[in-house]
Enzyme design. Structure first.
Site, PDB file in Angstrom:
ATOM      1  N   ASP A 176     -56.726  94.198  97.183  1.00 51.96           N
ATOM      2  CA  ASP A 176     -56.812  95.896  97.893  1.00 51.96           C
ATOM      3  C   ASP A 176     -57.137  95.383  99.587  1.00 51.96           C
ATOM      4  O   ASP A 176     -56.664  95.759  99.993  1.00 51.96           O
ATOM      5  CB  ASP A 176     -58.484  95.230  97.153  1.00 51.96           C
ATOM      6  CG  ASP A 176     -58.920  96.559  96.136  1.00 51.96           C
ATOM      7  OD1 ASP A 176     -57.282  97.072  95.252  1.00 51.96           O
ATOM      8  OD2 ASP A 176     -60.102  97.227  95.664  1.00 51.96           O
ATOM      9  N   LYS A 202     -59.372  77.974  95.479  1.00 49.87           N
ATOM     10  CA  LYS A 202     -60.454  77.601  96.420  1.00 49.87           C
ATOM     11  C   LYS A 202     -60.630  76.516  95.410  1.00 49.87           C
ATOM     12  O   LYS A 202     -61.660  75.970  95.258  1.00 49.87           O
ATOM     13  CB  LYS A 202     -61.686  78.534  96.241  1.00 49.87           C
ATOM     14  CG  LYS A 202     -62.927  78.527  96.839  1.00 49.87           C
ATOM     15  CD  LYS A 202     -62.017  78.781  98.874  1.00 49.87           C
ATOM     16  CE  LYS A 202     -63.814  77.992  98.728  1.00 49.87           C
ATOM     17  NZ  LYS A 202     -63.236  78.877 100.530  1.00 49.87           N
ATOM     18  N   TYR A 219     -62.886  86.871  85.282  1.00 48.00           N
ATOM     19  CA  TYR A 219     -62.679  87.435  84.359  1.00 48.00           C
ATOM     20  C   TYR A 219     -62.547  87.732  82.782  1.00 48.00           C
ATOM     21  O   TYR A 219     -62.993  88.353  81.950  1.00 48.00           O
ATOM     22  CB  TYR A 219     -61.993  88.511  85.175  1.00 48.00           C
ATOM     23  CG  TYR A 219     -62.455  88.986  86.063  1.00 48.00           C
ATOM     24  CD1 TYR A 219     -63.480  88.370  87.102  1.00 48.00           C
ATOM     25  CD2 TYR A 219     -61.423  90.315  86.964  1.00 48.00           C
ATOM     26  CE1 TYR A 219     -63.821  89.119  88.559  1.00 48.00           C
ATOM     27  CE2 TYR A 219     -61.250  90.808  88.166  1.00 48.00           C
ATOM     28  CZ  TYR A 219     -63.124  89.592  88.454  1.00 48.00           C
ATOM     29  OH  TYR A 219     -62.856  90.247  90.195  1.00 48.00           O
ATOM     30  N   ASP A 267     -57.494  90.057  92.563  1.00 47.72           N
ATOM     31  CA  ASP A 267     -58.767  90.930  92.613  1.00 47.72           C
ATOM     32  C   ASP A 267     -58.717  91.612  94.094  1.00 47.72           C
ATOM     33  O   ASP A 267     -58.620  93.132  94.808  1.00 47.72           O
ATOM     34  CB  ASP A 267     -59.675  91.488  91.841  1.00 47.72           C
ATOM     35  CG  ASP A 267     -60.423  93.132  91.327  1.00 47.72           C
ATOM     36  OD1 ASP A 267     -59.815  93.719  92.018  1.00 47.72           O
ATOM     37  OD2 ASP A 267     -61.541  93.051  91.194  1.00 47.72           O
ATOM     38  N   ASP A 273     -59.717  82.280 101.450  1.00 50.35           N
ATOM     39  CA  ASP A 273     -60.643  82.345 102.698  1.00 50.35           C
ATOM     40  C   ASP A 273     -59.502  82.687 103.862  1.00 50.35           C
ATOM     41  O   ASP A 273     -59.553  83.126 104.518  1.00 50.35           O
ATOM     42  CB  ASP A 273     -61.631  81.578 102.988  1.00 50.35           C
ATOM     43  CG  ASP A 273     -61.801  80.168 102.908  1.00 50.35           C
ATOM     44  OD1 ASP A 273     -61.009  79.631 102.490  1.00 50.35           O
ATOM     45  OD2 ASP A 273     -63.000  79.131 102.441  1.00 50.35           O
TER      46      ASP A 273
HETATM   47 MG    MG Z   1     -59.696  96.007  92.363  1.00 53.31          MG
END
Ligand code: MG
Ligand code: NAI
Length: 371
Positions: A267, A207, A132, A263, A239
């Site tokens: 969630d 990862k 990001y 991120d 994962d």
């Molecule tokens: Mg989010």
């Protein structure tokens, strides 16, 4: 005396923040915690009225506060991205809030898992680097060079990419960047946080088997810091972590996760703990000004109807008290929320009959009676 900035924002933001402040008032009545609150007018109303988001003087004033208590922003009349980038993302960058803290707690009976697990995972998501960072571009036929500049408080990175792009095709790329300094402060915060919670290890999600450059360096630095702090360190691939959060969430404590994967996992975590009405987050700079907010948005569909669940805002206030060093009151608020759920003093989203103000009253009463 702590000085708080209040950015209530749009929609249900002001409704839930009012209840959070009511609870902080109760905390101030029974403890040595004292605060004053300065309200800042931010959000869609002001933007639509004046085209203004936040002025420079206001950013300066915010920077002098002990903490920022934030409601939510967003309005169907404003193009998506304007308020988010202009206020939220700018704040994270400006105050270098490099840790996004998101607890994921088993708020039974609202957890969507069949088996009864008792879990309390604290995600520490790195908030400034990784994929990001904004370093990306396009290579169109004939355009074989792409320059990008990444400017951070800690460093400036000039990337100059030269490529032999196949003229028959077009390419787009997004570069994930981690810096040694960035990972060091992330790791340092993670081990300190874990020790303060009483955990004996940190779980680092990555990862590294595929993105071995950035996450290889990250593992190395976390290993150094683990040794320095005399703490354990577990590695999880992202994962596998997504699966493990569903089948054995009780086995995780403090989890450090880079920006992009964080991120997504947080969630998943928000739903795991009972949904939007129960999720709070902190954008933290341990040596600067930090911001605490419920993770939900402005919920225009229920705004002004007394339906908003204020518990997420109360939990955000709890995290703020933690950051401000009020450990005893953190315990009281945790118990107050648990009690509210146990006796069914909750809003309709959790199957209850109370409105926003009544839930706030119930929590504030519990706090006062805990003296
Ligand atoms: Mg989010
Ligand atoms: P949202 O979180 O506002 O609402 C999603 C759904 O959950 C809605 O049905 C809403 O009624 C419900 N909900 C949310 N919070 C609740 C609460 N405390 N109690 C009961 N029900 C609750 O997300 P949505 O609808 O995608 O976005 C609405 C606006 O909020 C948009 O403009 C969006 O950009 C903005 N937004 C702002 C955020 C922030 O300020 N940090 C975060 C997420 C969205």
């Amino acid at each position: 005396m702590k000085h708080l900035a209040i950015l209530a924002g749009d929609g249900i933001g002001p409704e839930v923040i009012r209840e959070g402040l009511k609870v902080l008032d109760a905390v101030a009545e029974i403890s040595s915690f004292q605060y004053d609150a300065e309200e800042f007018d931010i959000g869609s109303e002001r933007y639509l009225r004046s085209g203004e988001l936040i002025r420079d003087e206001e950013w300066d004033a915010l920077g002098k506060k002990d903490a920022i208590y934030f409601g939510a922003i967003g309005d169907p009349r404003v193009k998506p991205g304007i308020l988010e980038k202009g206020i939220l993302l700018t704040m994270r960058a400006r105050f270098d809030q490099y840790i996004n803290l998101r607890p994921v707690t088993s708020w039974h009976p609202y957890v969507p898992l069949k088996k009864h697990f008792d879990f309390d995972i604290h995600f520490l998501r790195e908030n400034t680097e990784d994929f990001y960072i904004g370093a990306g571009g396009n290579l169109r036929p004939g355009e074989m060079r792409s320059r990008m500049k990444v400017v951070r408080g800690m460093y400036t990175l000039d990337l100059d990419l030269q490529a032999q792009a196949d003229p028959e095709d077009e390419f787009a790329f997004e570069i994930g960047v981690l810096s040694r300094k960035g990972v060091e402060r992330f790791a340092e915060y993670s081990f300190r946080y874990a020790a303060a919670r009483g955990d004996d290890k940190v779980t680092l999600v990555d990862k590294a088997n595929v993105c071995s450059q950035i996450y290889g360096m990250q593992r190395e630095i976390f290993q150094e810091k683990a040794a320095e702090h005399g703490m354990g360190l577990d590695f999880m691939y992202v994962d596998a972590m997504a699966m493990a959060m569903i089948v054995r969430p009780q086995t995780f404590g403090t989890v450090a996760v880079p920006n992009l994967f964080g991120d997504i996992l947080t969630d998943l975590g928000a739903q795991l703990q009972g949904g939007l009405g129960m999720g709070a987050s902190g954008n933290i700079n341990p040596s600067g000004v930090s911001m605490f907010e419920p993770i939900h948005g402005s919920a225009p569909d229920i705004a002004g109807q007394g339906k908003a669940n204020p518990l997420a805002a109360v939990l955000a206030a709890k995290m703020m008290l933690d950051q401000l060093g009020e450990a005893e009151m953190v315990e009281v608020l945790q118990k107050a929320v648990r009690h509210s759920l146990d006796v069914g003093a909750v809003t309709a989203d959790l199957g209850g009959k109370l409105n926003t103000v009544q839930v706030g009253d119930a929590i504030a009463d519990y706090v006062r009676n805990s003296r």
